[in-house]
Design a protein around this motif. Structure first.
Motif, PDB file in Angstrom:
ATOM      1  N   ASP B 171     -20.270 -12.546  14.392  1.00 25.56           N
ATOM      2  CA  ASP B 171     -21.707 -12.313  14.254  1.00 25.56           C
ATOM      3  C   ASP B 171     -22.365 -13.344  15.012  1.00 25.56           C
ATOM      4  OD1 ASP B 171     -21.810  -9.733  12.358  1.00 25.56           O
ATOM      5  OD2 ASP B 171     -20.803 -11.292  11.093  1.00 25.56           O
ATOM      6  N   PHE B 172     -23.477 -12.708  15.730  1.00 24.63           N
ATOM      7  CA  PHE B 172     -24.329 -13.810  16.689  1.00 24.63           C
ATOM      8  C   PHE B 172     -25.489 -14.204  15.667  1.00 24.63           C
ATOM      9  CE2 PHE B 172     -28.026 -13.727  19.424  1.00 24.63           C
ATOM     10  CZ  PHE B 172     -27.799 -14.995  20.155  1.00 24.63           C
ATOM     11  N   ARG B 173     -25.359 -15.556  15.629  1.00 22.45           N
ATOM     12  CA  ARG B 173     -26.516 -15.985  14.664  1.00 22.45           C
ATOM     13  C   ARG B 173     -27.569 -16.544  15.671  1.00 22.45           C
ATOM     14  NH1 ARG B 173     -25.761 -13.094  10.611  1.00 22.45           N
ATOM     15  NH2 ARG B 173     -23.681 -13.624   9.581  1.00 22.45           N
ATOM     16  N   ALA B 174     -28.691 -16.061  15.998  1.00 21.64           N
ATOM     17  CA  ALA B 174     -29.872 -16.382  17.002  1.00 21.64           C
ATOM     18  C   ALA B 174     -30.602 -17.660  16.460  1.00 21.64           C
ATOM     19  CB  ALA B 174     -30.706 -15.232  17.370  1.00 21.64           C
ATOM     20  N   THR B 175     -30.939 -18.618  17.407  1.00 20.50           N
ATOM     21  CA  THR B 175     -31.675 -19.811  17.137  1.00 20.50           C
ATOM     22  C   THR B 175     -32.844 -19.787  17.987  1.00 20.50           C
ATOM     23  OG1 THR B 175     -30.264 -21.233  18.505  1.00 20.50           O
ATOM     24  CG2 THR B 175     -29.796 -21.088  16.200  1.00 20.50           C
ATOM     25  N   GLY B 176     -33.069 -19.013  18.872  1.00 20.12           N
ATOM     26  CA  GLY B 176     -34.004 -19.229  20.075  1.00 20.12           C
ATOM     27  C   GLY B 176     -34.588 -17.949  20.095  1.00 20.12           C
ATOM     28  N   GLN B 177     -35.864 -17.947  20.680  1.00 21.04           N
ATOM     29  CA  GLN B 177     -36.709 -16.558  20.797  1.00 21.04           C
ATOM     30  C   GLN B 177     -36.010 -15.575  21.511  1.00 21.04           C
ATOM     31  OE1 GLN B 177     -39.837 -16.552  23.843  1.00 21.04           O
ATOM     32  NE2 GLN B 177     -39.432 -18.875  24.371  1.00 21.04           N
ATOM     33  N   THR B 178     -35.175 -15.633  22.857  1.00 19.95           N
ATOM     34  CA  THR B 178     -34.560 -14.677  23.385  1.00 19.95           C
ATOM     35  C   THR B 178     -33.459 -13.892  22.464  1.00 19.95           C
ATOM     36  OG1 THR B 178     -34.763 -15.963  25.273  1.00 19.95           O
ATOM     37  CG2 THR B 178     -33.416 -14.290  25.325  1.00 19.95           C
TER      38      THR B 178
END
Lengths: 336, 336
Positions: B171-178
């Motif tokens: 799973d990808f855990r996003a930490t930024g707006q993009t």
């Protein structure tokens, strides 16, 4: 400005470190403190008269300072109840928690009805810039620590007083709620948006050309897994010429985290110097400040001597034994 | 959720890195992008049809994504004017700037009048906890970098796709707006209050027991004097088993700071491993990801080979050449 004099809140606390904001005001602005308010289950005292809000108001107090620090900065129900009692007695209320007094509808309504003010001192300034790391003029010292709440603010204030006593211009730059309450200004660096940590400190201690010192209060520790991000940004933003390492030898583990040991003084100092070099390549350590409150004076002096020998740096308890050895080292290292 | 499909904003930009949010959506959610909107002075393109808001709306677009990143995240006047034009054309507007769309009265009024929505994706979750650094179950990889905007998000997403293609849960855990716009969820770690950086990441990637991987998008760099606090807290909160070091070999200096050189890959990796060990003592590096967009393919392959030999780690451009070598290393290092 928050109207003085103050009633200092201890509440139900049995954590002598947790009341550090009340303790700091009692230590550094004692003339502005008329009493302490603690409940029967609190074994703590700051040596001030024990007063409830009504008695404090009668004695001239104008503001209740909710001088309690907890991880997360929550405004717990007992704090709200006691704040309401203070408002009913005609006191303003000041706090430095992450949860703001002004966001609590009952407090806002009660304060409006009583005609008193709510002061949240952990509000960061608006319009912060992102840090740029550009080299700037001026001499800056930053206190760093093996842990949270080990005496960084005390060491910074004692050093300021020692330098001023010698006729040297020195300013205290507050970065936490207690320091801001003592100084009347500063930046609560742990409350700024994460992208702006270093920029907030660049703004707090800008370039200066008067040969005076900015003495910047450190926060947290590079070795505290909750708060090291704040400590890192503070180090970079401070761009310090000098570091003063602070430590509490009675601390058994990282504050709030029994599963984390403290670093050694040697590894803590090396890590802080390495991080600081990014923006201040010539940074150097000028001493070690120990909080020896748990030791008798002979043991305190012995520990300072041993630590000085071990790290080849001046070591003192600046609050108990004076900051003189550290001031000497600064003046030697940074002679014009 | 933000209604798709999207019109991607390039505006007046001539900074190919500054349009990284628009570029990321074009790269990873291309089927949801109907066009790009750029003014005549912008030399940039994402290879999508050039459309203005009215044409985009006619082509089915539902939201204008202001996919521009600038230091400080300000909502500049030209962005406001263009957002107003999009609203007038009947588009929702999404942005990930520190300055929020909803705090701009003209945008709020125009959106209300047009019956469209304003989406600020850089809002941190409420009720964040302070991190506690407790060891938690699960396998986590974090991308770290020599600088901002060197390909950490691309590397993380490509690695996710490679692992999934092999039947491995990842799973990808996003930490930024993009990343948040691509994934539809995540935590904008640079926008949380500084005390909560590591806690935010502990919440984003909690303990997991299914033998799958959490692949956490890194931010900033330990060597960027503006943002290293964020990177430090992210490292501690991620508690990574594995680090993937990301680098752009064409970068001449730290982004936005001509007065700062990039670190070497060796010193950058050593520093990240040292910081990560506080909460994850057995952390190890599993590879190097290069953004080779500025090189021809032969030069890109040669640089990856040389870098792999120099660091004794797999090295690839995961977007151009595939993430396979890094996935191989992960599966070897963390075999059950």
């Amino acid at each position: 400005m928050i109207p003085a004099p103050y009633l200092l809140y201890l509440g139900h606390s049995d954590d002598s470190v947790g009341i550090k904001t009340s303790r700091g005001l009692a230590a550094f602005r004692r003339d502005d403190c008329v009493g302490e308010w603690r409940h029967d289950d609190s074994p703590l005292t700051l040596g001030l008269p024990r007063l409830d809000p009504a008695a404090a108001r009668a004695a001239g107090a104008r503001t209740l300072v909710l001088g309690i620090a907890n991880a997360g900065g929550t405004l717990a129900p007992d704090l709200v109840e006691d704040a309401l009692a203070a408002i009913a007695a005609g006191l303003h209320v000041a706090a430095g928690l992450h949860q703001r007094l002004r966001d609590h509808p009952r407090l806002v309504a009660a304060a409006a009805a009583a005609g008193v003010e709510l002061h949240d001192v952990r509000d960061p300034p608006r319009d912060l810039r992102v840090g740029d790391g550009k080299r700037r003029a001026g001499k800056r010292l930053l206190t760093v620590g093996t842990d949270c709440s080990v005496g960084k603010m005390y060491a910074t204030l004692c050093l300021r007083d020692e330098l001023r006593a010698r006729g040297i211009t020195a300013d205290f730059r507050a970065t936490g709620q207690t320091g801001i309450l003592i100084a009347g200004e500063g930046v609560p660096v742990d409350a700024v948006v994460a992208d702006f940590i270093s920029g907030a400190i660049e703004a707090l201690a800008p370039a200066r050309a008067d040969d005076g010192w900015d003495l910047i209060e450190g926060q947290g520790s590079l070795f505290h897994p909750s708060f090291a991000g704040v400590s890192t940004g503070l180090l970079h933003g401070a761009q310090p010429a000098a570091l003063l390492l602070c430590h509490d030898p009675s601390r058994a583990h990282m504050r709030g985290l029994p599963h984390y040991e403290l670093p050694t003084l040697e590894e803590c100092l090396a890590a802080n110097l390495a991080v600081a070099r990014l923006t201040s390549p010539d940074v150097r350590a000028v001493g070690v400040a120990l909080n020896t409150a748990a030791l008798d004076e002979a043991a305190a002096r012995r520990l300072c001597e041993e630590t000085a020998a071990r790290l080849a740096l001046p070591c003192t308890d600046p609050y108990r034994l004076g900051a003189s050895p550290i001031a000497d080292e600064m003046l030697t290292c940074f002679a014009p």
